[in-house]
Every structure is written in C-alpha cells, then in structure tokens.
Motif scaffolding. Structure first.
Motif, PDB file in Angstrom:
ATOM      1  N   LYS A  13       0.825  -1.200   0.000  1.00  0.00           N
ATOM      2  CA  LYS A  13       0.000   0.000   0.000  1.00  0.00           C
ATOM      3  C   LYS A  13       0.864   1.257   0.000  1.00  0.00           C
ATOM      4  CE  LYS A  13      -4.262   1.598   1.823  1.00  0.00           C
ATOM      5  NZ  LYS A  13      -5.454   1.235   2.537  1.00  0.00           N
ATOM      6  N   ALA A  14       1.936   1.243   0.788  1.00  0.00           N
ATOM      7  CA  ALA A  14       2.829   2.408   0.870  1.00  0.00           C
ATOM      8  C   ALA A  14       3.512   2.676  -0.466  1.00  0.00           C
ATOM      9  CB  ALA A  14       3.871   2.184   1.960  1.00  0.00           C
ATOM     10  N   LEU A  15       3.828   1.617  -1.212  1.00  0.00           N
ATOM     11  CA  LEU A  15       4.530   1.773  -2.493  1.00  0.00           C
ATOM     12  C   LEU A  15       3.575   1.864  -3.679  1.00  0.00           C
ATOM     13  CD1 LEU A  15       7.424  -0.779  -1.914  1.00  0.00           C
ATOM     14  CD2 LEU A  15       7.604   1.706  -1.929  1.00  0.00           C
ATOM     15  N   GLY A  16       2.275   1.730  -3.425  1.00  0.00           N
ATOM     16  CA  GLY A  16       1.300   1.798  -4.516  1.00  0.00           C
ATOM     17  C   GLY A  16       1.332   0.577  -5.414  1.00  0.00           C
ATOM     18  N   LEU A  17       1.618  -0.603  -4.833  1.00  0.00           N
ATOM     19  CA  LEU A  17       1.708  -1.848  -5.604  1.00  0.00           C
ATOM     20  C   LEU A  17       0.489  -2.724  -5.356  1.00  0.00           C
ATOM     21  CD1 LEU A  17       5.358  -3.072  -4.989  1.00  0.00           C
ATOM     22  CD2 LEU A  17       4.369  -2.515  -7.195  1.00  0.00           C
ATOM     23  N   GLU A  18       0.086  -3.458  -6.377  1.00  0.00           N
ATOM     24  CA  GLU A  18      -0.944  -4.482  -6.204  1.00  0.00           C
ATOM     25  C   GLU A  18      -0.268  -5.729  -5.625  1.00  0.00           C
ATOM     26  OE1 GLU A  18      -4.325  -4.677  -6.781  1.00  0.00           O
ATOM     27  OE2 GLU A  18      -4.198  -2.510  -6.988  1.00  0.00           O
ATOM     28  N   PRO A  19      -0.837  -6.363  -4.594  1.00  0.00           N
ATOM     29  CA  PRO A  19      -0.222  -7.570  -4.024  1.00  0.00           C
ATOM     30  C   PRO A  19      -0.072  -8.712  -5.031  1.00  0.00           C
ATOM     31  CG  PRO A  19      -1.932  -6.726  -2.572  1.00  0.00           C
ATOM     32  CD  PRO A  19      -2.007  -5.937  -3.842  1.00  0.00           C
ATOM     33  N   THR A  20      -0.869  -8.705  -6.101  1.00  0.00           N
ATOM     34  CA  THR A  20      -0.786  -9.775  -7.103  1.00  0.00           C
ATOM     35  C   THR A  20       0.568  -9.778  -7.815  1.00  0.00           C
ATOM     36  OG1 THR A  20      -1.908  -8.297  -8.652  1.00  0.00           O
ATOM     37  CG2 THR A  20      -3.254  -9.951  -7.556  1.00  0.00           C
ATOM     38  N   VAL A  21       1.261  -8.632  -7.849  1.00  0.00           N
ATOM     39  CA  VAL A  21       2.598  -8.563  -8.459  1.00  0.00           C
ATOM     40  C   VAL A  21       3.561  -9.485  -7.717  1.00  0.00           C
ATOM     41  CG1 VAL A  21       4.565  -7.020  -8.908  1.00  0.00           C
ATOM     42  CG2 VAL A  21       2.254  -6.210  -9.307  1.00  0.00           C
ATOM     43  N   LEU A  22       3.334  -9.632  -6.402  1.00  0.00           N
ATOM     44  CA  LEU A  22       4.182 -10.483  -5.573  1.00  0.00           C
ATOM     45  C   LEU A  22       3.681 -11.922  -5.503  1.00  0.00           C
ATOM     46  CD1 LEU A  22       4.558  -7.961  -2.625  1.00  0.00           C
ATOM     47  CD2 LEU A  22       6.225  -8.408  -4.407  1.00  0.00           C
ATOM     48  N   GLY A  23       2.536 -12.194  -6.141  1.00  0.00           N
ATOM     49  CA  GLY A  23       1.960 -13.535  -6.095  1.00  0.00           C
ATOM     50  C   GLY A  23       1.012 -13.723  -4.935  1.00  0.00           C
ATOM     51  N   ILE A  24       0.593 -12.629  -4.297  1.00  0.00           N
ATOM     52  CA  ILE A  24      -0.305 -12.690  -3.139  1.00  0.00           C
ATOM     53  C   ILE A  24      -1.693 -12.277  -3.597  1.00  0.00           C
ATOM     54  CG2 ILE A  24      -0.788 -11.718  -0.862  1.00  0.00           C
ATOM     55  CD1 ILE A  24       2.285 -11.296  -0.648  1.00  0.00           C
ATOM     56  N   SER A  25      -2.705 -13.091  -3.283  1.00  0.00           N
ATOM     57  CA  SER A  25      -4.053 -12.802  -3.768  1.00  0.00           C
ATOM     58  C   SER A  25      -4.882 -11.985  -2.781  1.00  0.00           C
ATOM     59  CB  SER A  25      -4.778 -14.113  -4.088  1.00  0.00           C
ATOM     60  OG  SER A  25      -4.799 -14.931  -2.954  1.00  0.00           O
ATOM     61  N   LYS A  26      -4.374 -11.790  -1.570  1.00  0.00           N
ATOM     62  CA  LYS A  26      -5.122 -11.037  -0.555  1.00  0.00           C
ATOM     63  C   LYS A  26      -5.091  -9.550  -0.832  1.00  0.00           C
ATOM     64  CE  LYS A  26      -3.091 -13.588   2.963  1.00  0.00           C
ATOM     65  NZ  LYS A  26      -2.476 -13.517   4.239  1.00  0.00           N
ATOM     66  N   LYS A  27      -6.060  -8.842  -0.263  1.00  0.00           N
ATOM     67  CA  LYS A  27      -6.055  -7.381  -0.323  1.00  0.00           C
ATOM     68  C   LYS A  27      -6.296  -6.866   1.088  1.00  0.00           C
ATOM     69  CE  LYS A  27      -7.001  -6.212  -4.949  1.00  0.00           C
ATOM     70  NZ  LYS A  27      -7.178  -5.070  -5.743  1.00  0.00           N
ATOM     71  N   SER A  28      -5.751  -5.706   1.378  1.00  0.00           N
ATOM     72  CA  SER A  28      -5.957  -5.107   2.689  1.00  0.00           C
ATOM     73  C   SER A  28      -7.380  -4.572   2.785  1.00  0.00           C
ATOM     74  CB  SER A  28      -4.946  -3.964   2.889  1.00  0.00           C
ATOM     75  OG  SER A  28      -5.176  -3.357   4.122  1.00  0.00           O
ATOM     76  N   LYS A  29      -8.030  -4.822   3.923  1.00  0.00           N
ATOM     77  CA  LYS A  29      -9.392  -4.332   4.115  1.00  0.00           C
ATOM     78  C   LYS A  29      -9.412  -2.937   4.721  1.00  0.00           C
ATOM     79  CE  LYS A  29     -11.252  -8.910   4.507  1.00  0.00           C
ATOM     80  NZ  LYS A  29     -10.907 -10.046   5.260  1.00  0.00           N
ATOM     81  N   ARG A  30      -8.250  -2.478   5.127  1.00  0.00           N
ATOM     82  CA  ARG A  30      -8.142  -1.183   5.774  1.00  0.00           C
ATOM     83  C   ARG A  30      -8.320  -0.064   4.765  1.00  0.00           C
ATOM     84  NH1 ARG A  30      -2.951  -0.984   9.433  1.00  0.00           N
ATOM     85  NH2 ARG A  30      -3.761  -2.852  10.347  1.00  0.00           N
ATOM     86  N   GLN A  31      -9.183   0.878   5.066  1.00  0.00           N
ATOM     87  CA  GLN A  31      -9.375   2.039   4.200  1.00  0.00           C
ATOM     88  C   GLN A  31      -8.818   3.271   4.901  1.00  0.00           C
ATOM     89  OE1 GLN A  31     -10.645   2.173   1.105  1.00  0.00           O
ATOM     90  NE2 GLN A  31     -10.818  -0.049   1.126  1.00  0.00           N
ATOM     91  N   VAL A  32      -7.885   3.918   4.274  1.00  0.00           N
ATOM     92  CA  VAL A  32      -7.294   5.124   4.853  1.00  0.00           C
ATOM     93  C   VAL A  32      -7.617   6.275   3.920  1.00  0.00           C
ATOM     94  CG1 VAL A  32      -5.175   6.226   5.638  1.00  0.00           C
ATOM     95  CG2 VAL A  32      -5.438   3.756   5.830  1.00  0.00           C
ATOM     96  N   ASN A  33      -8.323   7.266   4.446  1.00  0.00           N
ATOM     97  CA  ASN A  33      -8.708   8.412   3.621  1.00  0.00           C
ATOM     98  C   ASN A  33      -7.728   9.549   3.834  1.00  0.00           C
ATOM     99  OD1 ASN A  33     -10.939   7.069   2.642  1.00  0.00           O
ATOM    100  ND2 ASN A  33     -12.234   7.727   4.341  1.00  0.00           N
ATOM    101  N   THR A  34      -6.645   9.503   3.130  1.00  0.00           N
ATOM    102  CA  THR A  34      -5.673  10.594   3.193  1.00  0.00           C
ATOM    103  C   THR A  34      -5.453  11.124   1.792  1.00  0.00           C
ATOM    104  OG1 THR A  34      -3.858   9.022   2.949  1.00  0.00           O
ATOM    105  CG2 THR A  34      -4.444   9.655   5.194  1.00  0.00           C
ATOM    106  N   ARG A  35      -5.258  12.428   1.716  1.00  0.00           N
ATOM    107  CA  ARG A  35      -4.986  13.015   0.408  1.00  0.00           C
ATOM    108  C   ARG A  35      -3.576  12.643  -0.013  1.00  0.00           C
ATOM    109  NH1 ARG A  35      -5.895  19.139   0.802  1.00  0.00           N
ATOM    110  NH2 ARG A  35      -5.240  18.765   2.919  1.00  0.00           N
ATOM    111  N   PRO A  36      -3.397  12.335  -1.292  1.00  0.00           N
ATOM    112  CA  PRO A  36      -2.042  12.007  -1.726  1.00  0.00           C
ATOM    113  C   PRO A  36      -1.116  13.205  -1.587  1.00  0.00           C
ATOM    114  CG  PRO A  36      -3.547  12.113  -3.600  1.00  0.00           C
ATOM    115  CD  PRO A  36      -4.362  12.277  -2.364  1.00  0.00           C
TER     116      PRO A  36
END
Length: 197
Positions: A13-36
């Motif tokens: 999430k910090a690097l703006g990567l999809e976990p699927t790039v690493l072979g991981i199918s999970k996604k974080s359920k945490r929603q953080v509403n911060t402006r970029p």
C-alpha cells in the motif's frame, strides 16, 4: 542477514503496488482516507527503487551492485538492471509457477531443492542463462508441498521467455527477456536518474 519484517500488504500500500505482483491474492481491508502528498522528484525516484527492491526481495547493497554491473553492459542501464533481476534463480522459479511467491522461491532454492542442468544450486541470486534447464530435485518433487504449490499456481502463465512444464516441475530458459516481456510496474529510468546523482 537483514530481514524486512514489515507486513507485506502494508508495504504494498505504501509503495502503490498491487499484491498480485508479488503472487499474493489477498487485499488489505483497511481504508485510509488521506490526500495524496505531492512528491518531489527525488521522492518519486526513491519510491521506484524501493518498489524494485521490494518486488524482487533484494537488499540495498546487492541492488546497487546489480545496477553497477548493468550500467557497464552495452544497452540501456535501466533495462539491463530489470533483465538481470528477472534472471535471478528465485525469480525464475516464481515465474515458472514452482512457488507461490518470490519469498517462497527463495526458500526453495536455499534448501537445495533446485537443479540447474542437473546440478544442485542453492544461491537465490544465481543468474540463469538462455538454454538452462531448471528443475526440482526428484526426492522433493513428490512431496505434498509441491502438490499444494501447483494447485495454487495452476492458472499462472509463464512469460514468453520461459518454457514451463509444471506437471514435471521443470522449465527451460528460452531466451533473455526483453523489456516488453517484463511485466513489473517499475519505471527503471527513475532508478537510473537516482543512481546517476
């Protein structure tokens, strides 16, 4: 040896990567509403380097050495760097579908379960060459671990520069990959700019 113990999904999430790039199918359920945040040029370059290091599981010293070798080769330094990282043995095992993630591939190689052209190799950073035959040791091939891995990775398609025979736990490196065949979401030119300072 240094180990990054930060949670993988948090790092993605910090690097703006999809976990699927690493072979991981999970996604974080945490929603953080911060402006970029507006990022400086240096910040963008640093983030691209961190992305590449995180995806391939390489530490700074080894990454810098890879970059220096890549910059001495003919061609574009950034592309040479990505090709060099793609040809690492742990990455090839992951790409062939013989491991769920690059971390698992690294562990498989370290435990001496991999043969290259019939010889045991336990160095994850070993660079394969075109024509190399990569396979899993016969003793380990029948284990339930590899059956689970094959079940988990059965839908993964090996890139064009590899020929995968997943049922027999083997593969062949057909050629050196081109930049178009490397599907990693990294802008290598920013890494070159960062190291050129």
């Amino acid at each position: 040896m240094a180990v990054n113990r930060e949670p993988v999904l948090k790092r993605c999430k910090a690097l703006g990567l999809e976990p699927t790039v690493l072979g991981i199918s999970k996604k974080s359920k945490r929603q953080v509403n911060t402006r970029p945040k507006k990022m400086s040029e240096y910040g963008l370059q640093l983030r691209e380097k961190q992305k590449a290091k995180f995806i391939y599981g390489v530490l700074e010293k080894q990454f810098r050495n890879d970059f220096e070798k890549a910059s001495k080769q003919p061609g574009i330094s950034g592309e040479n760097l990505l090709k060099s990282l793609e040809l690492r043995l742990d990455n090839v095992i992951f790409r062939l579908g013989l491991a769920r993630t690059r971390r698992e591939a690294r562990q498989i190689v370290s435990h001496k379960l991999v043969l290259i052209n019939g010889k045991s190799v336990n160095i994850p950073s070993y660079r394969v060459k075109a024509g190399d035959q990569v396979s899993i040791r016969d003793k380990s091939a029948n284990s339930s671990k590899f059956k689970d891995i094959i079940d988990a990775t059965h839908g993964r398609i090996a890139p064009e520069w590899l020929n995968a025979d997943v049922e027999n736990l083997r593969g062949t490196v057909l050629s050196i990959p081109t930049r178009e065949q490397i599907d990693v979401p990294v802008n290598e030119m920013l890494i070159v700019e960062l190291y050129s300072k």
